[in-house]
Design a protein around this motif. Structure first.
Motif, mmCIF file in Angstrom:
data_model
loop_
_atom_site.group_PDB
_atom_site.id
_atom_site.type_symbol
_atom_site.label_atom_id
_atom_site.label_comp_id
_atom_site.label_asym_id
_atom_site.label_seq_id
_atom_site.Cartn_x
_atom_site.Cartn_y
_atom_site.Cartn_z
ATOM 1 N N PRO A 1 13.640 -35.677 -44.193
ATOM 2 C CA PRO A 1 14.078 -36.956 -43.618
ATOM 3 C C PRO A 1 13.563 -38.177 -44.402
ATOM 4 O O PRO A 1 14.241 -39.200 -44.478
ATOM 5 C CB PRO A 1 13.513 -36.934 -42.198
ATOM 6 C CG PRO A 1 13.368 -35.485 -41.871
ATOM 7 C CD PRO A 1 12.991 -34.832 -43.173
ATOM 8 N N VAL A 2 12.383 -38.055 -44.983
ATOM 9 C CA VAL A 2 11.848 -39.153 -45.807
ATOM 10 C C VAL A 2 12.768 -39.378 -47.004
ATOM 11 O O VAL A 2 13.160 -40.511 -47.313
ATOM 12 C CB VAL A 2 10.410 -38.833 -46.281
ATOM 13 C CG1 VAL A 2 9.923 -39.880 -47.275
ATOM 14 C CG2 VAL A 2 9.471 -38.721 -45.100
ATOM 15 N N GLN B 1 15.888 -38.389 -47.393
ATOM 16 C CA GLN B 1 17.211 -38.827 -46.951
ATOM 17 C C GLN B 1 17.218 -40.325 -46.658
ATOM 18 O O GLN B 1 18.155 -41.033 -47.026
ATOM 19 C CB GLN B 1 17.644 -38.031 -45.711
ATOM 20 C CG GLN B 1 17.975 -36.599 -46.028
ATOM 21 C CD GLN B 1 18.173 -35.750 -44.793
ATOM 22 O OE1 GLN B 1 17.570 -35.987 -43.729
ATOM 23 N NE2 GLN B 1 19.022 -34.734 -44.907
ATOM 24 N N GLY B 2 16.170 -40.803 -46.019
ATOM 25 C CA GLY B 2 16.062 -42.241 -45.741
ATOM 26 C C GLY B 2 15.984 -43.049 -47.014
ATOM 27 O O GLY B 2 16.642 -44.087 -47.146
ATOM 28 N N LEU B 3 15.182 -42.577 -47.962
ATOM 29 C CA LEU B 3 15.074 -43.278 -49.246
ATOM 30 C C LEU B 3 16.417 -43.272 -49.967
ATOM 31 O O LEU B 3 16.838 -44.297 -50.520
ATOM 32 C CB LEU B 3 13.995 -42.626 -50.119
ATOM 33 C CG LEU B 3 13.788 -43.245 -51.506
ATOM 34 C CD1 LEU B 3 13.433 -44.732 -51.399
ATOM 35 C CD2 LEU B 3 12.704 -42.474 -52.254
ATOM 36 N N ARG C 1 19.377 -43.199 -48.619
ATOM 37 C CA ARG C 1 20.236 -44.173 -47.931
ATOM 38 C C ARG C 1 19.926 -45.593 -48.392
ATOM 39 O O ARG C 1 20.834 -46.377 -48.692
ATOM 40 C CB ARG C 1 20.054 -44.075 -46.419
ATOM 41 C CG ARG C 1 21.135 -43.340 -45.712
ATOM 42 C CD ARG C 1 21.062 -43.455 -44.193
ATOM 43 N NE ARG C 1 19.731 -43.282 -43.605
ATOM 44 C CZ ARG C 1 19.156 -42.121 -43.378
ATOM 45 N NH1 ARG C 1 19.760 -41.000 -43.704
ATOM 46 N NH2 ARG C 1 17.958 -42.057 -42.828
ATOM 47 N N VAL C 2 18.637 -45.921 -48.457
ATOM 48 C CA VAL C 2 18.228 -47.272 -48.862
ATOM 49 C C VAL C 2 18.682 -47.554 -50.298
ATOM 50 O O VAL C 2 19.224 -48.623 -50.596
ATOM 51 C CB VAL C 2 16.701 -47.454 -48.711
ATOM 52 C CG1 VAL C 2 16.227 -48.736 -49.352
ATOM 53 C CG2 VAL C 2 16.306 -47.411 -47.242
#
Length: 145
Positions: free
Chosen positions: A110-111, A113-115, A117-118
Motif C-alpha cells: 500500500p505504501v 501504491q500510494g507513492l 498514485r502521487v
C-alpha cells in the motif's frame, strides 16, 4: 523511480518544438544545437515519440519535426511513460495485475501504491504548456539596461 537521460531529453525535445510552433517543421540539428543534446541521441528518441503519435514528420530537404497536438495536450506523465515505461516506484508494480507471489500479504505494497498514485497524478497534472508558461514567468523579470 529515476528518470533516465532518454526521458529527460525527450521532454526537452518536445518542449523545444512547443517553443517554436511558428517555425514549421524543425530539423533535429536545430533542436540538438539549442538543447545541447547530441543529434545521434535525438535520433534514438524520435521513433518512440513518433510511434506514440507525439510528432508530425516531414521528410526531405525541408524536413523536420513538429508537435502533432497543441502543447496543452501533452503531459509530462505521458511523455515519460513512452520513454521510461511504467512510472512505478517498485518493480512488482510494473505488471497489472500484480504478479508478485507476496502481493496479498505484503505489508508495504500500500505504501508503494500510494507513492505510485502521487507520482502519476503529479506528472499527469503538468503539460508542456504549463512548463512554457512557468518559464516565461521566471524570465519575465530578467532584463537589464
Amino acid at each position: 523511480m529515476k528518470v533516465s537521460t532518454k526521458g529527460r531529453y525527450a521532454l526537452r525535445m518536445l518542449l523545444d518544438l512547443a517553443e517554436h510552433p511558428d517555425e514549421g517543421y524543425i530539423a533535429l540539428r536545430d533542436i540538438s544545437e539549442r538543447q545541447e543534446i547530441s543529434k545521434k541521441y535525438l535520433e534514438q528518441i524520435v521513433p518512440l515519440l513518433n510511434r506514440s503519435g507525439f510528432l508530425k514528420v516531414n521528410r526531405g530537404f525541408q524536413g523536420g519535426y513538429k508537435l502533432s497536438k497543441p502543447p496543452e495536450d501533452y503531459t509530462v506523465g505521458d511523455i515519460l511513460r513512452v520513454t521510461e515505461g511504467a512510472l512505478v516506484p517498485v518493480a512488482c508494480m510494473e505488471q497489472e495485475p500484480n504478479e508478485c507471489e507476496r502481493c496479498r500479504e505484503c505489508a508495504t505494497l500500500p505504501v508503494w501504491q500510494g507513492l505510485g498514485r502521487v507520482i502519476n497524478e503529479y506528472l499527469d497534472g503538468i503539460t508542456l504548456q504549463d512548463i512554457l508558461e512557468q518559464q516565461k514567468e521566471r524570465h519575465a523579470g530578467n532584463y537589464t539596461i
